[in-house]
Write a protein that holds these residues in place. Sequence first.
Motif, short mmCIF file in Angstrom:
data_model
loop_
_atom_site.label_atom_id
_atom_site.label_comp_id
_atom_site.label_asym_id
_atom_site.label_seq_id
_atom_site.Cartn_x
_atom_site.Cartn_y
_atom_site.Cartn_z
N ALA A 1 2.31 6.79 6.53
CA ALA A 1 3.54 6.35 5.84
C ALA A 1 3.39 6.52 4.34
N ARG A 2 2.23 6.13 3.80
CA ARG A 2 1.98 6.27 2.36
C ARG A 2 2.04 7.74 1.94
N ALA B 1 9.35 2.63 1.21
CA ALA B 1 8.15 2.19 1.90
C ALA B 1 8.50 1.53 3.23
N LEU B 2 9.50 0.66 3.23
CA LEU B 2 9.92 0.00 4.46
C LEU B 2 10.46 1.01 5.47
N ASN C 1 0.82 -1.20 0.00
CA ASN C 1 0.00 0.00 0.00
C ASN C 1 0.86 1.26 0.00
N VAL C 2 1.96 1.23 0.74
CA VAL C 2 2.81 2.42 0.84
C VAL C 2 3.61 2.64 -0.43
N GLU C 3 4.08 1.56 -1.06
CA GLU C 3 4.95 1.74 -2.23
C GLU C 3 4.18 2.01 -3.52
N LEU C 4 2.88 1.69 -3.54
CA LEU C 4 2.12 1.82 -4.78
C LEU C 4 2.16 3.24 -5.35
N PRO C 5 1.89 4.32 -4.57
CA PRO C 5 1.95 5.65 -5.18
C PRO C 5 3.33 6.00 -5.74
N LEU C 6 4.39 5.46 -5.12
CA LEU C 6 5.73 5.71 -5.63
C LEU C 6 5.92 5.05 -7.00
N LEU C 7 5.43 3.83 -7.13
CA LEU C 7 5.53 3.13 -8.41
C LEU C 7 4.75 3.85 -9.50
#
Length: 250
Positions: A159-160, A128-129, A109-115
């Motif tokens: 975090a996201r 994200a971690l 969930n946190v890394e998705l917007p970055l991708l």
Amino acid sequence: MNSDRPRLVATGVRKIYRTGSVAVTALDDLDLVVRHGELVAVMGPSGSGKTTLLNCLSGLDGIDGGRVEIDGHDLFAMSDAARTEHRARTMGFVFQSFNLIPVFSAVENVELPLLLVGTQPREARRRALAMLDRVGLAHRVEHRPSEMSGGEQQRVTIARALAGRPAIVWADEPTGNLDSAMADQVMDLLCALNRDEGQTIVLVTHDAAIGARVPRLIRMRDGRLVDDFRQRVPATDSAATDSVSDMSRD
């Protein structure tokens, strides 16, 4: 960590909702400046325009007049596509309803917007971690939302919001779905991020206890700012100062 540089400048902002022949002015020639590193709460009765203000200043909703600048960029001089991309790259959002993807783990969930904005997968996972660790959830990174408490889910959304290193974080009733103990934890986190890292945060709340914890409080009524004042917030004791890292023990 405040500076005199404006992060947000809104001038003469108007928002009108129309239903048939009826027009309701939700924001009425509103002016607002938020500087780098400020933590600002917006309060007011239901229907006063708080969420409309947040949506218009962030560019989620259009406006009917005025100007909104973030770091000197005029949001509404951009095309819809450019404004959407600018928002994705420079803003973070924390909502009352969390808006997490149920089948994704916390780290996904946190890394998705970055991708979605083109960050390389390895870098997106690393950031994200790191942010999940920052909000006290290093032990929950592989858990899905249904396996976490409400307070933990809200920390995932924080975090996201922060993983993209945003210029500004918008928080709409970030403690509205939480009990008082979890709400205090979430506010401890937001205050720590503002105090220690200079993160600019604008939050909407109906909770007077939340409003009392921020250095700058704005009150709205009928689409206008009726109060804008700075207040002395209680000194944070050592237990509260350590609350972000201690969250991992929940």
